[in-house]
Design an enzyme around this catalytic site. Structure first.
Site, short mmCIF file in Angstrom:
data_model
loop_
_atom_site.label_atom_id
_atom_site.label_comp_id
_atom_site.label_asym_id
_atom_site.label_seq_id
_atom_site.Cartn_x
_atom_site.Cartn_y
_atom_site.Cartn_z
N ASP A 186 0.00 -12.80 41.56
CA ASP A 186 -1.25 -13.29 42.12
C ASP A 186 -2.37 -12.40 41.59
OD1 ASP A 186 -3.06 -14.61 43.89
OD2 ASP A 186 -1.40 -14.94 45.28
N ASP A 244 -6.42 -16.31 41.97
CA ASP A 244 -7.04 -16.50 43.28
C ASP A 244 -8.51 -16.90 43.14
OD1 ASP A 244 -6.59 -15.97 46.24
OD2 ASP A 244 -8.29 -14.61 45.91
N GLU A 288 -6.57 -21.25 41.45
CA GLU A 288 -6.87 -21.80 42.78
C GLU A 288 -8.32 -22.26 42.75
OE1 GLU A 288 -6.91 -20.56 47.52
OE2 GLU A 288 -7.65 -19.21 45.98
N HIS A 293 0.46 -20.31 51.73
CA HIS A 293 0.28 -19.26 52.74
C HIS A 293 -1.04 -19.38 53.51
CE1 HIS A 293 -2.09 -18.07 49.37
NE2 HIS A 293 -2.64 -17.11 50.08
N ASP A 294 -1.93 -20.28 53.11
CA ASP A 294 -3.20 -20.47 53.81
C ASP A 294 -3.21 -21.72 54.68
OD1 ASP A 294 -4.39 -18.28 52.54
OD2 ASP A 294 -5.15 -19.49 50.88
O1 TEU Z 1 -7.92 -18.35 49.40
C1 TEU Z 1 -9.19 -18.87 49.21
C2 TEU Z 1 -9.79 -19.47 50.36
O2 TEU Z 1 -10.89 -19.92 50.24
C3 TEU Z 1 -9.01 -19.52 51.62
O3 TEU Z 1 -9.34 -18.42 52.35
C4 TEU Z 1 -9.29 -20.79 52.29
O4 TEU Z 1 -10.61 -21.13 52.20
C5 TEU Z 1 -9.01 -20.76 53.73
O5 TEU Z 1 -7.76 -20.28 54.02
C6 TEU Z 1 -9.08 -22.13 54.24
O6 TEU Z 1 -9.85 -22.12 55.33
C7 TEU Z 1 -7.49 -17.30 48.62
C8 TEU Z 1 -6.16 -16.82 49.14
O7 TEU Z 1 -5.22 -17.85 48.99
C9 TEU Z 1 -6.33 -16.36 50.55
O8 TEU Z 1 -5.12 -16.00 51.14
C10 TEU Z 1 -7.28 -15.19 50.53
O9 TEU Z 1 -7.57 -14.78 51.83
C11 TEU Z 1 -8.59 -15.54 49.83
O10 TEU Z 1 -8.39 -16.23 48.61
C12 TEU Z 1 -9.34 -14.28 49.49
O11 TEU Z 1 -8.70 -13.59 48.47
#
Ligand code: TEU
Length: 543
Positions: free
Chosen positions: A98, A200, A242, A315-316
């Site tokens: 990542d 990311d 992403e 994971h989000d």
């Molecule tokens: O996620 C990007 C992100 O925008 C997410 O936080 C998303 O918007 C949110 O979960 C939905 O409401 C990436 C990673 O996948 C995330 O785990 C990180 O927290 C974020 O970037 C910051 O690096």
């Protein structure tokens, strides 16, 4: 289109913190992952994407990196990382790292230098601006985790910019030194033998702060082409960006082969359909027709000159079976249906840990049981703005990122076999019924369904490269399509509802003596003018 090894790959995402804890400190680690490589190999996947394992104060569970070339102590050491690469390599599994380079941790030395004085050579590695004459922030841009995107630094009397938490300052990608540092770091990892990068929030690096542009900034694609040229371009790696703001047109800019940017991107259009006006804290029910339209659009528009990545969760995001299926009465049937639906589409499928055993959302009673910074921040921001506790808890149960982050269920022993210590986050109480041991012992489990789907992808080029044609397009409960390549024609049908349905089948799909490739009730060997589907029934046949 030149064929690439990742076209028929299946990726498994690991959230290391929650996978398996080998040293009983309550936090998953690299040795835990190594000990499960055979389990993963047996599932059939050939790529592992690891959520960040670098050194980090863990404000955002590792998405806040303080040293890109060191492993967080709780996860292990660089020797463990090398061993993971070697052991994975022995099993023909590639490791995708990542790459979090929109921001660093505030404990990264670059930021410590940057904040030490206005004339420090690292000052311009980050984004600093003066306060307005009244002392307030330069503008009203907001952090994605809630609140202002600007944080006041008392010491140097300026604001710095952070799109995520205030402990995740954004790097200044306009500075060529930042670009060079990131490229050098990427090459260091490539030399170590990794199989690629998941980038990311990469669509934020072309930002133009003073114009209020964050996503899809004007310099974005040039930056990616340079990154490609200076790092992975000639290395045959899998790179997946992403990109929350991607449309199919934009996705083609990233992933068309002749543009030399990325292998593919994650797009989120199908995900945000259940967020009212893009707000995950106001969840709304899924409209299957819209969902089908979005997925169909992506299949059709990226048919050539681009490549899709396929995922229902990560994971989000909430667990797929809770979000799009039925995690009670039809948990097994709907989990299998969702898997079939995704794995027959064109693109590279991603499986998030625990998805293969049908893990579900969790509903913790108290806010304190939630560990996620986004959940905690938004609870505060929204309740202070007048939203009720009840509304927020319902939204959290539906969409909190911690739904995906409760520990993996290995067996029905204490803490589901995840750890003998105290887990960093509580488990989903349903682990005695839903766990790997159970799944492996049951030939009809969701796990073996995924294993079959992965085998089918390797055996049928039509799944990987075939054309896509939607069927029953106007149906509001059924998603069906045909994949076709040369002589092979595959028909996939999925009932997304808990109702039994009867469909009138067009003549071209009425056939006897069919080969059923996969099913979640009885195998289907003939289709006549009416087709009866049980709740969440799905199957794929060769026409
Ligand atoms: O996620 C990007 C992100 O925008 C997410 O936080 C998303 O918007 C949110 O979960 C939905 O409401 C990436 C990673 O996948 C995330 O785990 C990180 O927290 C974020 O970037 C910051 O690096």
């Amino acid at each position: 289109m030149e064929q690439k090894w990742w076209h028929d790959a299946v990726v498994y995402q690991i959230y290391p913190r929650s996978f398996l804890d080998s040293d009983n400190d309550g936090i998953g680690d690299l040795n835990g992952i190594i000990s499960k490589l055979d389990y993963l190999k047996n599932l059939g996947i050939n790529v592992l994407w690891l959520s960040p394992v670098y050194q980090s104060p863990m404000d955002d569970n590792g998405y806040d990196i303080s040293d890109y070339q060191a492993i967080a102590k709780e996860f292990g050491s660089m020797e463990d990382m090398q061993r993971l690469l070697d052991e994975a390599n022995k099993r023909d599994i590639k490791i995708v790292m990542d790459l979090v380079v929109n921001h660093t941790s505030d404990e990264h030395t670059w930021f410590e230098q940057s904040r030490s004085s206005r004339d420090n050579p690292y000052r311009d590695y980050y984004i600093w601006r003066d306060a307005k004459p009244d002392g307030s922030a330069p503008d009203d841009q907001e952090s994605i985790f809630g609140g202002s995107a600007w944080h006041w630094d008392e010491h140097t009397q300026q604001y710095f910019f952070h799109l995520f938490s205030k402990r995740q300052p954004d790097l200044n990608w306009e500075n060529t030194k930042v670009q060079d540092e990131v490229h050098a770091m990427m090459n260091w990892w490539i030399d170590l033998g990794i199989g690629g990068f998941r980038l990311d929030v990469i669509d934020l690096i072309g930002k133009e702060i003073d114009k209020g542009i964050t996503g899809n900034g004007p310099r974005l694609h040039k930056l990616l082409q340079e990154m490609n040229q200076k790092t992975f371009g000639d290395k045959d790696l899998l790179t997946v960006g992403e990109t929350w703001g991607a449309t199919p047109e934009i996705a083609k800019l990233y992933s068309a082969q002749d543009r030399n940017e990325l292998s593919m991107v994650f797009q989120f259009e199908h995900i945000t359909l259940t967020w009212e006006n893009g707000d995950k804290w106001n969840p709304i029910p899924l409209d299957l027709k819209e969902f089908k339209q979005v997925l169909t659009k992506w299949q059709v528009e990226l048919a050539d000159g681009g490549w899709n990545s396929l995922f229902w969760n990560n994971h989000d995001l909430p667990r797929l079976v809770s979000k799009y299926g039925n995690d009670k009465e039809y948990r097994v049937e709907s989990a299998k249906m969702l898997a079939t639906c995704l794995h027959f589409l064109k693109g590279t499928p991603y499986i998030f840990q625990g998805e293969e055993i049908g893990m579900t959302n969790v509903a913790f009673e108290n806010l304190e049981q939630y560990k996620d910074i986004e959940t905690q921040n938004f609870y505060k921001v929204r309740t202070e703005a007048g939203v009720t506790h009840e509304h927020m808890m319902d939204a959290i149960h539906e969409n909190s990122r911690d739904n995906a982050r409760t520990p993996m269920h290995w067996d029905n022993s204490e803490n589901a076999g995840f750890s003998k210590g105290t887990p960093w986050i509580e488990l989903n109480p349903n682990f005695p019924e839903i766990n790997v041991e159970e799944a492996l012992a049951n030939p009809n489990s969701i796990y073996y369904h995924y294993q079959d789907l992965i085998k089918l992808r390797k055996a049928h080029p039509a799944i990987v490269h075939g054309s896509f044609t939607p069927v029953f397009e106007d149906h509001d409960k059924v998603f069906a399509y045909v994949r076709e390549l040369n002589e092979e024609k595959l028909f996939v049908i999925c009932n997304f509802s808990d109702e039994a349905l009867t469909l009138d089948v067009p003549t071209e799909y009425q056939k006897q003596d069919l080969t059923c490739l996969i099913n979640n009730y009885q195998a289907v060997t003939a289709i006549s003018e009416t087709l009866n589907l049980k709740p969440y029934e799905s199957f794929a046949v060769k026409l």
